[in-house]
Design a protein around this motif. Structure first.
Motif, mmCIF file in Angstrom:
data_model
loop_
_atom_site.group_PDB
_atom_site.id
_atom_site.type_symbol
_atom_site.label_atom_id
_atom_site.label_comp_id
_atom_site.label_asym_id
_atom_site.label_seq_id
_atom_site.Cartn_x
_atom_site.Cartn_y
_atom_site.Cartn_z
ATOM 1 N N LEU A 32 0.921 -1.214 -0.066
ATOM 2 C CA LEU A 32 0.070 0.055 -0.059
ATOM 3 C C LEU A 32 0.971 1.352 0.131
ATOM 4 O O LEU A 32 0.403 2.339 -0.740
ATOM 5 C CB LEU A 32 -1.072 0.072 1.491
ATOM 6 N N SER A 34 3.744 1.804 -1.523
ATOM 7 C CA SER A 34 4.238 1.985 -2.974
ATOM 8 C C SER A 34 2.925 2.245 -3.708
ATOM 9 O O SER A 34 2.988 3.272 -4.596
ATOM 10 C CB SER A 34 4.851 0.627 -3.493
ATOM 11 N N TYR A 35 1.900 1.563 -3.472
ATOM 12 C CA TYR A 35 0.800 2.382 -4.301
ATOM 13 C C TYR A 35 0.437 3.479 -3.931
ATOM 14 O O TYR A 35 0.069 4.361 -5.203
ATOM 15 C CB TYR A 35 -0.692 1.283 -3.879
ATOM 16 N N TRP A 58 -6.932 5.840 0.714
ATOM 17 C CA TRP A 58 -6.068 4.832 1.109
ATOM 18 C C TRP A 58 -5.114 5.343 2.321
ATOM 19 O O TRP A 58 -4.596 4.221 3.024
ATOM 20 C CB TRP A 58 -5.503 4.030 -0.058
ATOM 21 N N TYR A 194 2.955 -6.738 -2.985
ATOM 22 C CA TYR A 194 2.170 -6.209 -4.098
ATOM 23 C C TYR A 194 0.980 -6.649 -4.527
ATOM 24 O O TYR A 194 -0.098 -6.028 -4.729
ATOM 25 C CB TYR A 194 3.060 -5.756 -5.151
ATOM 26 N N THR A 197 -1.757 -6.386 -1.902
ATOM 27 C CA THR A 197 -2.297 -4.912 -1.882
ATOM 28 C C THR A 197 -3.493 -4.619 -3.321
ATOM 29 O O THR A 197 -4.419 -4.187 -3.136
ATOM 30 C CB THR A 197 -1.435 -4.056 -1.964
ATOM 31 N N ALA A 198 -2.839 -5.224 -4.285
ATOM 32 C CA ALA A 198 -3.545 -5.097 -5.632
ATOM 33 C C ALA A 198 -5.089 -5.830 -5.546
ATOM 34 O O ALA A 198 -5.809 -5.233 -5.997
ATOM 35 C CB ALA A 198 -2.897 -5.630 -6.650
ATOM 36 N N VAL A 201 -7.213 -3.854 -3.140
ATOM 37 C CA VAL A 201 -7.668 -2.294 -3.900
ATOM 38 C C VAL A 201 -8.505 -2.733 -4.796
ATOM 39 O O VAL A 201 -9.650 -2.079 -4.897
ATOM 40 C CB VAL A 201 -6.351 -1.717 -4.422
ATOM 41 N N ALA A 225 -5.552 -2.071 -10.358
ATOM 42 C CA ALA A 225 -5.345 -3.294 -9.757
ATOM 43 C C ALA A 225 -5.275 -4.490 -10.624
ATOM 44 O O ALA A 225 -4.474 -5.356 -10.508
ATOM 45 C CB ALA A 225 -6.460 -3.371 -8.688
ATOM 46 N N MET A 228 -1.924 -4.484 -12.307
ATOM 47 C CA MET A 228 -1.299 -5.114 -11.433
ATOM 48 C C MET A 228 -1.221 -6.646 -11.403
ATOM 49 O O MET A 228 -0.272 -7.482 -11.746
ATOM 50 C CB MET A 228 -1.233 -4.832 -10.024
#
Length: 477
Positions: A32, A34-35, A58, A194, A197-198, A201, A225, A228
């Motif tokens: 998150l 990095s997002y 977020w 990653y 989180t993707a 999201v 998302a 990703m």
């Protein structure tokens, strides 16, 4: 009653319980952070307010997840002194400095810039706020670097010698940090974070698209998302394959347990068991459903590769085959389910139905929390597969535990369970409530604290959270 329990088993259950809670939050906060850095960068580059809307949506969730990760990490590390003092004494000369490097470099980096990321945009300006956000994101990956170096050293120890006191002492810090399994496990874990989180999201975006297909924030979250999922999942599968080959070289008994492979396939290719019931007592796979040759192809990349079975190792060195076998299949199965969602989204995007495909959105909502399940299954595979050692092949788990009474371990375990479910249950409930709130433009969400973008808004309307009519005289969306 507690006297009948094994204190080593209770200590292992307690550590497994706390680390299972802990790994959920860093896995989410790594991805998150990095997002958030990416969407804030896109806002800076494009000027599109939808990216700022997503950031503000977020960043609140990130703050809570980050805080719960810190608290759960402190509690987990406390056990090294209470339940695993022998392990701490013997491995401290190596693991102690590595853990200190994580705090001094990565965690201080995160904590030092977190306040600016959360509250400092108006005070430091957009540029420094963006830099601070990227520093926090880099710090989270830095924490993963050092923690995984520590854990990987326990699996593939290198760059050490054992002194007269029985302690592991570093002779080559480069070899200790970059031990044989570390690069593979670092890549595999960061990509897992990653993807976790993707899918969170994407699941949240899909949930709100099912309610309102025109919501700009939900559309953008879901689109990013799914990109990703489509791009990173195949990379993760390849990284997992390389990690498996590395594990075969350094921990062959773990691979044999993961595959439910009791006998060495010296008379032909090794099959791949899809399902079955591993029987450790009989040393065989019962009711196995297998695909011929595929085990050799995956592990040895050949049609007739010979793979060691568990019978090649002393029975007292076997991990719990049933747990490792099934947790591995849960992880792999969810990985391919993620790939399926990514490919489905690519097809929907190609057909122009990405935001209208109800079944894709429902599937994405269902897959939302599955990244956490896959991470937990992967960690169970890794850690149970290392047993019965804390330092693989060198220090047994039974020789690592503190000389504490079974009553003390049992009482603390019960206390941990009660407190964790109350505190972290409340935190998780609040995060889910925030996720259930529809993404909204920033001047609607905080009218008293932000400049007004829409034309024709009076001060009273701003205080009441209204945009007023747009220039064409129709209510703004």
């Amino acid at each position: 009653m507690l006297e009948s329990f094994d204190p080593v088993l209770l200590a292992r259950i307690q550590f497994a319980f706390t680390v299972s809670f802990h790994i959920i939050f860093p896995a989410f906060s790594i991805g998150l952070a990095s997002y958030l850095a990416v969407v804030l960068s896109l806002h800076t580059i494009t000027g599109r307010e939808v990216f700022m809307d997503i950031f503000r949506y977020w960043v609140k969730i990130f703050a809570i997840a980050f805080g719960m990760g810190v608290v759960s990490g402190i509690t987990m590390s406390y056990q090294f002194g209470t339940n695993w003092s022998v392990f701490s004494d013997k491995t401290g000369p190596i693991l102690g400095p590595l853990m200190a490097y994580e705090v001094l470099s990565a965690f201080f980096l995160e904590a030092g810039f977190l306040g600016i990321m959360l509250f400092g945009r108006k005070k430091v300006g957009p540029t420094l706020h963006l830099i601070a956000t990227w520093v926090v994101a880099i710090g989270t990956v830095g924490s993963a670097f050092w923690i995984l170096s520590v854990n990987s050293w326990m699996h593939t120890p290198a760059g050490f010698e054992i002194n007269d006191a029985g302690q592991f002492v570093a002779t080559d810090w480069w070899a200790a940090v970059f031990n044989p399994s570390f690069p593979y496990r670092l890549v595999h874990m960061v990509l897992a974070a990653y993807l976790t989180t993707a899918f969170i999201v994407g699941g949240v975006g899909a949930f709100h698209l099912l309610r309102n297909r025109s919501n700009a924030g939900a559309r953008m979250m879901f689109s990013m998302a799914m990109w990703m999922a489509a791009i990173v999942t195949p990379i993760q599968i390849m990284a997992g394959d390389l990690h498996g080959v590395n594990t075969l070289e350094h921990q062959p008994a773990k691979i044999a347990a993961m595959e439910g492979h009791f006998e060495t396939n010296s008379d032909g290719a090794m099959p791949l068991y899809l399902f079955g019931i591993p029987d450790m007592e009989a040393g065989e796979m019962k009711y196995g459903v297998s695909i011929p040759y595929l085990g050799s192809i995956i592990l040895d990349h050949s049609l007739d590769g010979e793979i060691q079975g568990l019978s090649e190792f002393p029975r007292e060195d076997w991990p719990n085959v049933g747990i490792v076998f099934w947790s591995f299949r849960v992880m792999v199965g969810l990985g391919f389910a993620m790939l399926g969602i990514g490919l489905w989204a690519l097809w929907a995007r190609y057909r122009g139905t990405l935001y209208e495909s109800t079944w894709l959105h429902r599937a994405s909502v269902a897959m939302g929390p599955m990244g956490f399940v896959a991470v937990l299954a992967g960690w169970i595979t890794t850690e149970v597969g290392r047993q019965p050692f804390t330092v693989y092949g060198l220090l047994r788990t039974s020789d690592s535990v503190s000389p504490v009474a079974v009553e003390a371990v049992g009482t603390s375990l019960v206390a941990f369970i009660v407190v964790y479910f109350i505190l972290f249950g409340a935190g998780t409930f609040y995060i889910v409530r925030l996720m259930g709130k529809e993404p909204s433009p920033w001047d609607l969400d905080e009218p008293a604290h932000q400049p007004i973008r829409s034309a024709g808004v009076t001060p009273v309307q701003a205080l009441e959270g209204q945009r007023g009519p747009d220039p064409a005289g129709t209510p703004a969306e």
